[in-house]
Design a protein around this motif. Sequence first.
Motif, PDB file in Angstrom:
ATOM      1  N   ASN A 265       0.797  -1.232   0.000  1.00  0.00           N
ATOM      2  CA  ASN A 265       0.000   0.000   0.000  1.00  0.00           C
ATOM      3  C   ASN A 265       0.825   1.277   0.000  1.00  0.00           C
ATOM      4  O   ASN A 265       0.246   2.370  -0.054  1.00  0.00           O
ATOM      5  N   VAL A 266       2.151   1.179   0.102  1.00  0.00           N
ATOM      6  CA  VAL A 266       2.989   2.378  -0.006  1.00  0.00           C
ATOM      7  C   VAL A 266       3.155   2.680  -1.498  1.00  0.00           C
ATOM      8  O   VAL A 266       4.111   2.242  -2.147  1.00  0.00           O
ATOM      9  N   ARG A 267       2.181   3.429  -2.022  1.00  0.00           N
ATOM     10  CA  ARG A 267       2.177   3.762  -3.454  1.00  0.00           C
ATOM     11  C   ARG A 267       1.991   5.271  -3.585  1.00  0.00           C
ATOM     12  O   ARG A 267       0.868   5.755  -3.794  1.00  0.00           O
ATOM     13  N   PRO A 268       3.072   6.045  -3.434  1.00  0.00           N
ATOM     14  CA  PRO A 268       2.951   7.509  -3.414  1.00  0.00           C
ATOM     15  C   PRO A 268       2.407   8.108  -4.697  1.00  0.00           C
ATOM     16  O   PRO A 268       1.933   9.250  -4.702  1.00  0.00           O
ATOM     17  N   SER A 269       2.449   7.352  -5.786  1.00  0.00           N
ATOM     18  CA  SER A 269       1.953   7.887  -7.062  1.00  0.00           C
ATOM     19  C   SER A 269       0.447   7.759  -7.211  1.00  0.00           C
ATOM     20  O   SER A 269      -0.148   8.428  -8.063  1.00  0.00           O
ATOM     21  N   GLU A 270      -0.210   6.928  -6.402  1.00  0.00           N
ATOM     22  CA  GLU A 270      -1.620   6.634  -6.636  1.00  0.00           C
ATOM     23  C   GLU A 270      -2.544   7.841  -6.524  1.00  0.00           C
ATOM     24  O   GLU A 270      -3.457   7.990  -7.343  1.00  0.00           O
ATOM     25  N   PRO A 271      -2.346   8.753  -5.553  1.00  0.00           N
ATOM     26  CA  PRO A 271      -3.223   9.932  -5.518  1.00  0.00           C
ATOM     27  C   PRO A 271      -3.056  10.854  -6.726  1.00  0.00           C
ATOM     28  O   PRO A 271      -3.873  11.761  -6.922  1.00  0.00           O
ATOM     29  N   PHE A 272      -2.023  10.619  -7.510  1.00  0.00           N
ATOM     30  CA  PHE A 272      -1.744  11.479  -8.665  1.00  0.00           C
ATOM     31  C   PHE A 272      -1.857  10.701  -9.974  1.00  0.00           C
ATOM     32  O   PHE A 272      -1.246  11.070 -10.981  1.00  0.00           O
ATOM     33  N   LEU A 273      -2.645   9.642  -9.962  1.00  0.00           N
ATOM     34  CA  LEU A 273      -2.751   8.786 -11.148  1.00  0.00           C
ATOM     35  C   LEU A 273      -3.352   9.532 -12.330  1.00  0.00           C
ATOM     36  O   LEU A 273      -2.815   9.482 -13.460  1.00  0.00           O
ATOM     37  N   THR A 274      -4.463  10.232 -12.116  1.00  0.00           N
ATOM     38  CA  THR A 274      -5.113  10.939 -13.231  1.00  0.00           C
ATOM     39  C   THR A 274      -4.231  12.042 -13.806  1.00  0.00           C
ATOM     40  O   THR A 274      -4.094  12.135 -15.040  1.00  0.00           O
ATOM     41  N   PRO A 275      -3.608  12.904 -12.971  1.00  0.00           N
ATOM     42  CA  PRO A 275      -2.680  13.875 -13.556  1.00  0.00           C
ATOM     43  C   PRO A 275      -1.554  13.218 -14.351  1.00  0.00           C
ATOM     44  O   PRO A 275      -1.116  13.754 -15.376  1.00  0.00           O
ATOM     45  N   TYR A 276      -1.091  12.060 -13.905  1.00  0.00           N
ATOM     46  CA  TYR A 276      -0.030  11.351 -14.622  1.00  0.00           C
ATOM     47  C   TYR A 276      -0.518  10.872 -15.984  1.00  0.00           C
ATOM     48  O   TYR A 276       0.186  11.007 -16.997  1.00  0.00           O
ATOM     49  N   LEU A 277      -1.734  10.316 -16.027  1.00  0.00           N
ATOM     50  CA  LEU A 277      -2.271   9.823 -17.296  1.00  0.00           C
ATOM     51  C   LEU A 277      -2.559  10.970 -18.267  1.00  0.00           C
ATOM     52  O   LEU A 277      -2.383  10.825 -19.487  1.00  0.00           O
ATOM     53  N   LEU A 278      -3.005  12.110 -17.739  1.00  0.00           N
ATOM     54  CA  LEU A 278      -3.323  13.249 -18.594  1.00  0.00           C
ATOM     55  C   LEU A 278      -2.087  14.069 -18.948  1.00  0.00           C
ATOM     56  O   LEU A 278      -2.141  14.898 -19.875  1.00  0.00           O
ATOM     57  N   GLY A 279      -0.993  13.848 -18.221  1.00  0.00           N
ATOM     58  CA  GLY A 279       0.211  14.642 -18.423  1.00  0.00           C
ATOM     59  C   GLY A 279       1.053  14.170 -19.600  1.00  0.00           C
ATOM     60  O   GLY A 279       0.670  13.272 -20.357  1.00  0.00           O
ATOM     61  N   PRO A 280       2.240  14.748 -19.737  1.00  0.00           N
ATOM     62  CA  PRO A 280       3.093  14.441 -20.897  1.00  0.00           C
ATOM     63  C   PRO A 280       3.615  13.004 -20.919  1.00  0.00           C
ATOM     64  O   PRO A 280       3.977  12.509 -21.993  1.00  0.00           O
TER      65      PRO A 280
ATOM     66  N   GLN B  34      -0.854  24.093  -7.948  1.00  0.00           N
ATOM     67  CA  GLN B  34      -0.414  23.130  -6.944  1.00  0.00           C
ATOM     68  C   GLN B  34      -1.612  22.317  -6.469  1.00  0.00           C
ATOM     69  O   GLN B  34      -2.656  22.881  -6.120  1.00  0.00           O
ATOM     70  N   ILE B  35      -1.511  21.006  -6.469  1.00  0.00           N
ATOM     71  CA  ILE B  35      -2.618  20.158  -6.015  1.00  0.00           C
ATOM     72  C   ILE B  35      -2.209  19.435  -4.733  1.00  0.00           C
ATOM     73  O   ILE B  35      -1.029  19.245  -4.448  1.00  0.00           O
ATOM     74  N   TYR B  36      -3.223  19.013  -3.980  1.00  0.00           N
ATOM     75  CA  TYR B  36      -2.987  18.399  -2.667  1.00  0.00           C
ATOM     76  C   TYR B  36      -3.713  17.056  -2.552  1.00  0.00           C
ATOM     77  O   TYR B  36      -4.197  16.689  -1.476  1.00  0.00           O
ATOM     78  N   ASN B  37      -3.772  16.333  -3.646  1.00  0.00           N
ATOM     79  CA  ASN B  37      -4.478  15.053  -3.656  1.00  0.00           C
ATOM     80  C   ASN B  37      -3.933  14.079  -2.620  1.00  0.00           C
ATOM     81  O   ASN B  37      -4.688  13.391  -1.923  1.00  0.00           O
ATOM     82  N   GLY B  38      -2.606  13.994  -2.522  1.00  0.00           N
ATOM     83  CA  GLY B  38      -1.991  13.057  -1.586  1.00  0.00           C
ATOM     84  C   GLY B  38      -2.333  13.367  -0.144  1.00  0.00           C
ATOM     85  O   GLY B  38      -2.656  12.471   0.646  1.00  0.00           O
ATOM     86  N   MET B  39      -2.295  14.652   0.210  1.00  0.00           N
ATOM     87  CA  MET B  39      -2.609  15.031   1.585  1.00  0.00           C
ATOM     88  C   MET B  39      -4.078  14.761   1.907  1.00  0.00           C
ATOM     89  O   MET B  39      -4.407  14.287   3.009  1.00  0.00           O
ATOM     90  N   VAL B  40      -4.953  15.028   0.952  1.00  0.00           N
ATOM     91  CA  VAL B  40      -6.386  14.780   1.172  1.00  0.00           C
ATOM     92  C   VAL B  40      -6.642  13.292   1.374  1.00  0.00           C
ATOM     93  O   VAL B  40      -7.415  12.891   2.261  1.00  0.00           O
ATOM     94  N   GLU B  41      -6.009  12.459   0.554  1.00  0.00           N
ATOM     95  CA  GLU B  41      -6.188  11.004   0.698  1.00  0.00           C
ATOM     96  C   GLU B  41      -5.674  10.533   2.060  1.00  0.00           C
ATOM     97  O   GLU B  41      -6.304   9.694   2.719  1.00  0.00           O
ATOM     98  N   ALA B  42      -4.536  11.070   2.484  1.00  0.00           N
ATOM     99  CA  ALA B  42      -3.966  10.665   3.772  1.00  0.00           C
ATOM    100  C   ALA B  42      -4.863  11.099   4.933  1.00  0.00           C
ATOM    101  O   ALA B  42      -5.137  10.313   5.850  1.00  0.00           O
ATOM    102  N   VAL B  43      -5.323  12.355   4.898  1.00  0.00           N
ATOM    103  CA  VAL B  43      -6.178  12.868   5.978  1.00  0.00           C
ATOM    104  C   VAL B  43      -7.488  12.098   6.033  1.00  0.00           C
ATOM    105  O   VAL B  43      -7.961  11.722   7.119  1.00  0.00           O
TER     106      VAL B  43
END
Length: 495
Positions: free
Chosen positions: A43-58, A338-347
């Motif tokens: 479950n230590v997957r730091p990229s998961e909260p940012f999956l959609t930005p990654y798919l939509l990004g370059p 700046q997005i805070y997806n990771g912090m929101v998921e953690a909280v």
Amino acid sequence: MGPGESQEQGSAGGSECRARQRTGSSKWLYPTSLLCVCGFFFNVRPSEPFLTPYLLGPDKNLTEQQVNEIFPVWTYSYLVLLFPIFLATDYLRYKPVIVLQGAALIVTWVMLLYAQGLLAMKFLEFFYGMVTASEVAYYSYIYSVVDFNMYQKVTGYCRCATLVGYTVGSVTGQILVSFTEVSLFHLNVISLVCVAVAFIASMFLPMPQRSMFFHRVRGDCDEQEIKDEGAKSSSEEHESTATTPLNCGRDDADNMLPSYVPEPMNRMSYTQEITNKKPFKGVCIVLAMLWKTFLQCYSSWTLLCWSAWWALSTCGYFQILNYIQILWENILPSQNFQIYNGMVEAVSALLGAVAAFVVGYVKISSIWNEVALLLFSIIIAVSVFLIDTVRSIWVCYVSYIAFRIIYMMLITIATYKIAANLSVELYALVFGVNTFVALALQTLLTLVVVESSMLNLDIFGQFLAYSIYFAAIAVLFLIFGAYNIINKYRRVTSN
């Protein structure tokens, strides 16, 4: 054999049994620790909260429409794989499926790093569906290698490990993105390393010698332990139920299961029958037993009520988690802000865990079952409606956190209410059926709301549909509550 000999042998047998219990109790630490290591790193997957930005990004350069086509594949594959993996988990005795889960996670992240194109991402979602379908092995494994009296303790450890791992991953991802400007590609590299560590650790798990259905073992000590648990004196039972979280009175008219519900099988005859049959016949025996116990379980109104909420709400919960990042991306594009997806998921995970822990020690009368489900379903519907209509990222974040807290609190209550009076076999069956129903409903909801052949709503239209869906759940439990009150009133007046 005389009475004296019988007593001596009984005493010797009891001593031997107690010795085996002490030996078994001393062996719980190694498999539990290793399984917790697996659960943490899975479950230590730091990229998961940012999956959609990654798919939509370059890195992947996909469109929002293409991402909408990718995510439903996870739902469909999870649904298709759930039942076969459920049976394979028991037949193969857990460990091989945990290893398979690790291998599927590695394939998922390798493809996420290096595969390109829409078709490759759909295959990626298929493998991730295999990962989530295999989670049943992680949560079931430990019961086959530890004594019955350790179940509660090891369950807490294993669930805590997954929660801590998810929180560490989310916080790590947010810190790396916000303060060190690590690219999303390298976040996925870190995720791949962590799941690889979990995969390696899973290979060292001890191989269980028994399972719930296919590999039953006549465990005299364990069986005696279970019987002793159920054969307490009335004073002991009163003491235990007074301190049990979310106590359901055992003599309550709305108890979880009717007293006539038997154990799903005779342990000795069942084991002999399975081991003496060919594999196909053994599977048929298990399926017949599952169907029989399925009918018995769902004859309880209370269990049916909580199971209905469990399946309906889990369907909506999965759907919200699947598409929330797309909505956030529409409100606040990650390329420009700046997005805070990771912090929101953690909280949300931590506060949800705190709520689940606190509610575990609150006594809730069965009279208020439908009322509680009605009120909290309304709050969830309002939270999702706010996420959709108020186009502020902070309102979305707060509403999402409230949504997850309420869901995790209620799913904890539902879990205990359902499992309170079930054997391990019935517990596994009921939760397997509830998950399958939730996925079937999610598949239907996805086909109607997301797929281009049906409504094909944009992301805001989808979340409006989800808020209506949760409102419909509230209406359903309003009807359930009214029906239950009328029935109780009729029983009182007739008496």
